[in-house]
Enzyme design. Structure first.
Site, short mmCIF file in Angstrom:
data_model
loop_
_atom_site.label_atom_id
_atom_site.label_comp_id
_atom_site.label_asym_id
_atom_site.label_seq_id
_atom_site.Cartn_x
_atom_site.Cartn_y
_atom_site.Cartn_z
N GLY A 150 4.52 -0.73 8.55
CA GLY A 150 3.56 -1.58 7.83
C GLY A 150 4.26 -2.64 7.00
O GLY A 150 5.39 -2.46 6.56
N ILE A 151 3.57 -3.75 6.79
CA ILE A 151 4.12 -4.82 5.97
C ILE A 151 4.10 -4.39 4.50
O ILE A 151 3.44 -3.42 4.14
CB ILE A 151 3.33 -6.14 6.16
CG1 ILE A 151 1.90 -5.98 5.65
CG2 ILE A 151 3.34 -6.57 7.61
CD1 ILE A 151 1.10 -7.27 5.69
N ALA A 153 3.19 -3.91 0.60
CA ALA A 153 1.94 -3.89 -0.19
C ALA A 153 0.75 -3.38 0.61
O ALA A 153 -0.39 -3.74 0.31
CB ALA A 153 1.65 -5.27 -0.76
N GLY A 155 0.57 0.08 1.08
CA GLY A 155 0.43 1.45 0.61
C GLY A 155 1.20 2.49 1.40
O GLY A 155 1.03 3.69 1.18
N LYS A 156 2.10 2.05 2.31
CA LYS A 156 2.79 3.03 3.15
C LYS A 156 3.73 3.92 2.35
O LYS A 156 3.84 5.13 2.62
CB LYS A 156 3.54 2.33 4.28
CG LYS A 156 4.66 1.42 3.86
CD LYS A 156 5.31 0.76 5.06
CE LYS A 156 6.43 -0.17 4.63
NZ LYS A 156 5.94 -1.24 3.72
N ASP A 235 11.07 5.63 5.39
CA ASP A 235 10.25 4.58 4.77
C ASP A 235 10.88 3.21 4.98
O ASP A 235 11.93 2.90 4.42
CB ASP A 235 10.09 4.87 3.27
CG ASP A 235 9.22 3.84 2.58
OD1 ASP A 235 8.41 3.21 3.27
OD2 ASP A 235 9.37 3.67 1.35
N CYS A 266 -3.91 -2.72 5.70
CA CYS A 266 -4.80 -3.02 4.58
C CYS A 266 -5.62 -4.26 4.91
O CYS A 266 -5.08 -5.37 4.97
CB CYS A 266 -3.99 -3.23 3.30
SG CYS A 266 -5.00 -3.35 1.81
N ARG A 300 7.21 -13.24 0.93
CA ARG A 300 7.77 -12.19 1.78
C ARG A 300 6.70 -11.61 2.70
O ARG A 300 6.94 -11.39 3.90
CB ARG A 300 8.35 -11.07 0.92
CG ARG A 300 9.08 -10.03 1.75
CD ARG A 300 9.27 -8.69 1.05
NE ARG A 300 10.04 -8.78 -0.18
CZ ARG A 300 10.49 -7.71 -0.83
NH1 ARG A 300 10.23 -6.48 -0.35
NH2 ARG A 300 11.16 -7.85 -1.96
N HIS A 527 -6.05 31.71 -12.90
CA HIS A 527 -5.14 32.62 -13.58
C HIS A 527 -3.72 32.04 -13.64
O HIS A 527 -3.46 30.96 -13.11
CB HIS A 527 -5.19 33.97 -12.88
CG HIS A 527 -6.60 34.45 -12.71
ND1 HIS A 527 -7.28 35.12 -13.69
CD2 HIS A 527 -7.48 34.31 -11.68
CE1 HIS A 527 -8.52 35.39 -13.27
NE2 HIS A 527 -8.66 34.91 -12.05
#
Length: 592
Positions: A150-151, A153, A155-156, A235, A266, A300, A527
């Site tokens: 993914g490019i 920004a 969220g990857k 990543d 996105c 970018r 608990h």
């Protein structure tokens, strides 16, 4: 064999699409569809060493006489199956695509790739080789590499880090490998890392970035092969088919490592702008002012968009390839060829991914009769102090709920976020089915809260050791008592219903996913050990911290989680003044 048998077989198979010879080129289309392979069908004597997986001698025993009473010799009496009608045939029947053919396994005693099946730490044990005796991965045989796509920004990295936390909490040995971290480490002194650095036409920086990506992959492979890794997450943008194929080809040289691409897209402009503002706070833009950072990052992103190639049919041609497309951080999920158990776990998690800001409250039940007596386990009722805690807890949560709604409304007004106000009013209250937990949520109004009693939230079952005091436990069963100190999470306590820490972790898995999915706030009354396990997940503590985390009696914890991070606040209960006091200095790792 006799010619009669062959004739009977030929008559039996005639018209069924399973004749032993290839049809002529002038046969009709229906006949051709029965022969998807370009090669003639094999006869019994046409097998080769490549395709044979049975002892050759079984085909040479012609001296054997068939049983005359066998039903097989009544073939003339059997009804000949009719050909499949054209209207019942699938559209592409008999025409396997290249990527589907690649999934077929070569006949043989040892298949090229073994099928993946269920692997759960502490609950399943795979038979291992003598040279693979390390039990750090709890007998997990399957291995998986998840390659993020993914490019910038989109969220990857956020998705990858969430997956890593989830896998590690489930006790799969998972590690996150960031190409960006290695790029900054090796190139910060040589390159400026501005938008021009990421231009594919810049041959020098392009070569550097490719080398860094491959070096990071080699680090990942070394960890998986030599350090008992189970799941590695790579990543990077991996934005072209050529780059992805290069990574795929390298990983495929290693035996029994699954490959899954995870692409983050996105299409929501508002969400993308929020991601942009979040990314400029990262290490690539340290020392930048906000305006310069935003300008450079947008340049970018534009460069990547120009050359970006999303996952498509070309990637699907790669044998055994699995991929997931996550659109708008979980709003839409598309999968392809998901086969492995570990990959299936990732998809299950992605389907429940949620970036909504919300509060998760955790507390133990109020003081019980067993607590006063120092007994572990049991099912005792609350003491008068415990009942007072339960009543004041409900009143405190009523006030906190109003404060949260005010914050939520102001947040919507100031940032124009896309979530509805109705989501802020949702509030769940969960408890175990033990008496002390049920009595602790007694004062919550079911008309205002969604109140549930959930057996999955019961504490670790110590089997026959339930009801003992800690002193009795340590004196009578010192070996088992020492298990807690040794942090043996796979040890299952003896006696009916006895559990291990790993049993409890996987018992809680559906609740963790449900909390991740939910957009509303939630209070969990459970608990000590269960609360410890939940806290280590939400605060992303090291998995070995489960035993060291301490949630004292009559203390309330609030975890606020969103894509920007996670914060935790402790509130101590003052029984004398019947109020909860915020304690910013509280340390969860100090047992009290």
């Amino acid at each position: 064999m006799s010619n009669t048998g062959s004739a009977r077989t030929e008559e039996f198979t005639k018209g069924t699409g399973y004749e032993a010879t290839k049809p002529n080129n002038d046969t009709d289309d229906d006949a051709k569809q029965n022969y998807p392979s370009k090669e003639p069908h094999m006869k019994l004597g046409d097998y080769t060493e490549e395709t044979s997986f049975v002892d050759d001698s079984i085909f040479k025993r012609e001296e054997l006489t068939p049983d005359r009473n066998s039903p097989a010799n009544d073939v003339e009496k059997m009804e000949v199956p009719k050909p499949t009608p054209q209207w019942m045939k699938l559209k592409d029947e008999g025409k396997l695509g290249k990527h589907r053919k690649n999934r077929l396994r070569r006949p043989g005693r040892f298949p090229v790739r073994q099928e993946s099946t269920i692997d759960i730490p502490g609950l399943t044990v795979s038979k291992r080789t003598e040279n693979d005796s390390n039990n750090a991965s709890y007998g997990i045989r399957e291995k998986l590499i998840i390659i993020l796509v993914g490019i910038p920004a989109t969220g990857k990295s956020y998705i990858g880090s969430k997956l890593s936390r989830y896998y590690n909490w489930l006790k799969y040995n998972c590690r996150f490998f960031s190409v960006g971290d290695k790029r900054r480490e090796e190139g910060a002194s040589t390159y400026s890392m501005s938008a021009d650095f990421f231009d594919i036409k810049n041959e020098e920086t392009f070569k550097f970035r490719e080398n860094v990506a491959l070096e990071t992959l080699e680090d990942l492979l070394h960890w998986m092969i030599h350090e008992n890794g189970v799941i590695g997450i790579l990543d990077a943008t991996n934005s072209t088919h050529e780059r992805r194929k290069h990574l795929y080809d390298r990983i495929s040289k290693e035996a029994d490592i699954g490959i899954m691409f995870l692409e983050s897209l996105c299409t929501d402009d508002i969400l993308f702008e929020e991601n942009i503002k979040l990314k400029i706070k990262g290490p690539d833009y340290e020392g930048y002012d906000t305006e310069s950072a935003l300008k450079d990052l947008r340049e970018r992103v534009d460069l990547y968009k120009k050359y970006y190639e999303p996952l498509d049919e070309r990637d699907e041609q790669l044998p055994f390839l699995q991929y997931v497309k996550v659109i708008n951080v979980g709003i839409k999920v598309v999968t392809h060829n998901i086969e492995g158990f570990l990959a299936g776990q990732a998809v299950y998690f992605m389907l429940n991914l949620n970036i909504q800001k919300r509060q998760i409250w955790l507390t133990r039940p109020g003081e019980s009769l067993d607590t006063v007596a120092g007994r572990i386990g049991g099912d005792a009722s609350l003491t008068p102090i415990g009942k007072q805690y339960a009543q004041d807890l409900a009143n405190f949560m009523d006030r906190q709920r109003v404060l949260w709604q005010l914050r939520y409304t102001n947040d919507l007004a100031s940032t124009n976020k896309r979530f509805s106000l109705s989501e802020a009013s949702s509030f769940n209250v969960w408890s175990s089915v033990r008496k002390r937990a049920i009595e602790t949520i007694e004062f919550f109004n079911p008309d205002s809260y969604n109140v549930k009693k959930i057996r999955l939230l019961n504490d670790l079952n110590l089997g026959s050791r339930e009801g003992l005091t800690l002193r009795e436990f340590s004196e009578k069963y010192p070996d088992e008592f020492d298990v807690i100190k040794r942090k043996d999470y796979a040890y299952r306590f003896s006696g009916q219903g006895g559990e291990s820490y790993l049993d409890v972790i996987h018992r809680l898995q559906p609740l963790i996913v449900e909390i991740e999915r939910s957009s509303g706030n939630i209070l969990v009354v459970s608990h000590r050990i269960v609360s410890n396990i939940l806290m280590t997940y939400f605060l992303n503590y090291h998995p070995e911290d489960i035993i060291d985390v301490g949630l004292p009696l009559h203390t309330l914890f609030c975890i606020e989680s969103d894509r920007y991070g996670t914060t935790c606040m402790a509130y101590r209960y003052d029984a004398a003044n019947r109020q909860f006091i915020k304690d910013p200095m509280f340390d969860l790792r100090k047992r009290t």
